[in-house]
Design an enzyme around this catalytic site. Sequence first.
Site, PDB file in Angstrom:
ATOM      1  N   ARG A  60       0.881  -1.179   0.000  1.00  0.00           N
ATOM      2  CA  ARG A  60       0.000   0.000   0.000  1.00  0.00           C
ATOM      3  C   ARG A  60       0.908   1.214   0.000  1.00  0.00           C
ATOM      4  NH1 ARG A  60      -5.326   1.299   3.486  1.00  0.00           N
ATOM      5  NH2 ARG A  60      -6.052  -0.090   1.850  1.00  0.00           N
ATOM      6  N   HIS A  77      -7.298   0.644  -6.645  1.00  0.00           N
ATOM      7  CA  HIS A  77      -7.546  -0.199  -5.457  1.00  0.00           C
ATOM      8  C   HIS A  77      -8.222  -1.495  -5.947  1.00  0.00           C
ATOM      9  CE1 HIS A  77      -7.783  -1.302  -1.396  1.00  0.00           C
ATOM     10  NE2 HIS A  77      -8.646  -0.434  -0.916  1.00  0.00           N
ATOM     11  N   GLN A 106     -10.068  -4.141  -3.588  1.00  0.00           N
ATOM     12  CA  GLN A 106     -11.362  -3.717  -3.065  1.00  0.00           C
ATOM     13  C   GLN A 106     -12.459  -3.935  -4.103  1.00  0.00           C
ATOM     14  OE1 GLN A 106     -12.034  -2.315   0.210  1.00  0.00           O
ATOM     15  NE2 GLN A 106     -14.000  -3.060  -0.540  1.00  0.00           N
TER      16      GLN A 106
HETATM   17  N1   CP Z   1     -11.084  -0.384   2.292  1.00  0.00           N
HETATM   18  C1   CP Z   1      -9.822  -0.424   2.755  1.00  0.00           C
HETATM   19  O1   CP Z   1      -8.869  -0.585   1.976  1.00  0.00           O
HETATM   20  O2   CP Z   1      -9.725  -0.328   4.104  1.00  0.00           O
HETATM   21  P1   CP Z   1      -8.391  -0.033   4.926  1.00  0.00           P
HETATM   22  O3   CP Z   1      -7.919   1.352   4.519  1.00  0.00           O
HETATM   23  O4   CP Z   1      -8.801  -0.082   6.370  1.00  0.00           O
HETATM   24  O5   CP Z   1      -7.373  -1.062   4.576  1.00  0.00           O
END
Ligand code: CP
Length: 310
Positions: A106, A133, A136
């Site tokens: 990330r 992303h 997701q």
């Molecule tokens: N939706 C998501 O990626 O959540 P986090 O930022 O908590 O990892």
Amino acid sequence: MSTAIRHYLQFTDLSADEYAYLLQRAALLKQKFKTYEKHQTLSDRTLAMIFEKASTRTRVSFETGMYQLGGYVVHLTTGDSQLGRSEPIEDSARVISRMVDLVMIRTFEQSKIEAFARHSRVPVINGLTNEFHPCQILADIFTFIEHRGPIQGKTVAWIGDGNNMANSWLQAAKLLGFTLHVSTPKGYELDEMLALGERADARHLRVFDSPLQACQGAHLVTTDVWTSMGYEEENAKRLQAFADWKVDATMMAAAQPDALFMHCLPAHRGEEVDADVIDGPQSVVWDEAENRMHVQKALMEYLLMGKQTA
Ligand code: CP
């Protein structure tokens, strides 16, 4: 004979056929998880998770998912590794990928994860960048199918920021054959060229000035925070710009009667979504969060082992 390393840096890194396999595999792994059936196909494999931004869902879902598959996890952050002290990303990739079997990152710019992947000996997975992303969206599509069946031919309404989620939704719409309705404030539009490398056609993307119109006829309404991580200095300006892009009961009423609501979380009730929507009967946000784990288990297994039958 060497096999090419498969990375998952954008939604377009897998084909429609591969998604069909992954979605069906994730359903099987979820069923095994729910019935306490062991499934340890990644026994003794190690996943490195590198976080340059905060996370709850991504960390917990990858970490628990890897343990359930029989593997191990190494957790690195910018603050507690040489990544935060200017070691080149290429050198970090060369070193880390000699010791682990998979890497999840990330970070900020997509160019950083792409540079890491170019110098990695093992598959690299995008756990969120400024631009994309994909994990997701994979979880969101799995969740839609669980509740409503195939997403092909359906309409998804994206309300709010033309951000990494919106870009990945557009890639998915083109690849899997559904239509994305998008409404963003002026100045925060979706970048079609970034997402697709070309202009989208009307089968896959329709842009609306009015968020209410974007919701009309949608099978799924979805949104995200007005200020994503990395853009905090713009917060005051964004609060003003996004004031009319709050998903409320009126917008949900404009969608299909059985439309779902999704939000990748964390959410700010009263900003991008009203509490009676996110906590209401059409919301599937908790399934959506849990499904990150199931789809990512299928993804990690696939990147390392290809299609499995057992
Ligand atoms: N939706 C998501 O990626 O959540 P986090 O930022 O908590 O990892």
